[in-house]
Scaffold this motif. Sequence first.
Motif, mmCIF file in Angstrom:
data_model
loop_
_atom_site.group_PDB
_atom_site.id
_atom_site.type_symbol
_atom_site.label_atom_id
_atom_site.label_comp_id
_atom_site.label_asym_id
_atom_site.label_seq_id
_atom_site.Cartn_x
_atom_site.Cartn_y
_atom_site.Cartn_z
ATOM 1 N N VAL A 32 87.300 48.211 -36.952
ATOM 2 C CA VAL A 32 87.166 49.389 -36.107
ATOM 3 C C VAL A 32 87.402 50.596 -37.000
ATOM 4 O O VAL A 32 88.484 50.739 -37.590
ATOM 5 N N LEU A 38 85.320 50.710 -30.100
ATOM 6 C CA LEU A 38 84.721 49.381 -30.147
ATOM 7 C C LEU A 38 85.005 48.670 -28.833
ATOM 8 O O LEU A 38 86.156 48.560 -28.405
ATOM 9 N N ARG A 205 80.229 50.723 -30.769
ATOM 10 C CA ARG A 205 79.798 49.374 -31.107
ATOM 11 C C ARG A 205 80.412 48.395 -30.116
ATOM 12 O O ARG A 205 81.381 48.713 -29.437
#
Length: 302
Positions: A32, A38, A205
């Motif tokens: 991360v 994330l 993400r």
Amino acid sequence: MEAVTGSPAVWVSHLSKRYRKRVAVDGVSFTVARGEVLGLLGPNGAGKTSVIKMMLGLVRPDAGEVMLLGRPGTDPRSREKVGYLPELFRYQPWLTADEVLTLHVRLAGVTVPDRERRDCLGLVGLADRATDRVGGFSKGMQQRLGLAVALVARPELVVLDEPTSALDPLGRADVRDLLLSLRQRQVAVLLNSHLIGEVERVCDRVLILDRGRVAASGTLAELLGRRTLRLRLSDVSDEASALLEPYEKAGDRYTVALPEDVPALVADLVKRGVRVHAVEPARATLEERLLDILRAHPEEHR
């Protein structure tokens, strides 16, 4: 050991954990970055909470390494600037909201002025409940207080395990805004949530776990493919058909790979008498992608 400068907020390498005969986590690796959000996704039992607990030193891994904010996860100092909201938590019901924050600030070993603690309660919508005892709080209010506890010691990394599970739609919207503000301040966030729409809205993400392993990871664009648009049309003349030849056709729908082409294309079609009933996003959703992964091994999820 001094912190490694320029390192990611989280670095996890080949993390594994077995409980008797059951493999809970099997070789999970991820990072991360500083200021990144994330999202951690997966079905119940996929290993998400086990990964978080090993990462934070609450459970000892069988194998693997962890670095937090440039320090080894085995170093207690690695957690000095980490805020954590566990999935299941309870606060002493006889304490007020402000006293709960005061206690956790002392446990963290930092100094946070009274005004800053009150501002933190205001950030989660509890400014007017600072002197109320926690025992009288609803589940949603306790969830908000848990968020304040995770944020009060000025963390550089925030780990949130199901932070919106007890919140109403307004509360979930508040958490989304909060996560976006953390990202702007370069605070890294690891978000574990079953609310896939929330993850899709705020995460840079996504890491998908399945049966203790990394099933997929990447940005939304990498996981879902390029965003396209689909036009639903009728009264398409031969002249208009010539304009639509470059685009994939399925029934009355045409897929346009470059969204920036759509405004001019629609204008040209309307001039030629085509009726445009809808312009719809054509990219798969994160929920569809997750279900595709789980359906690849349906016997494991019964």
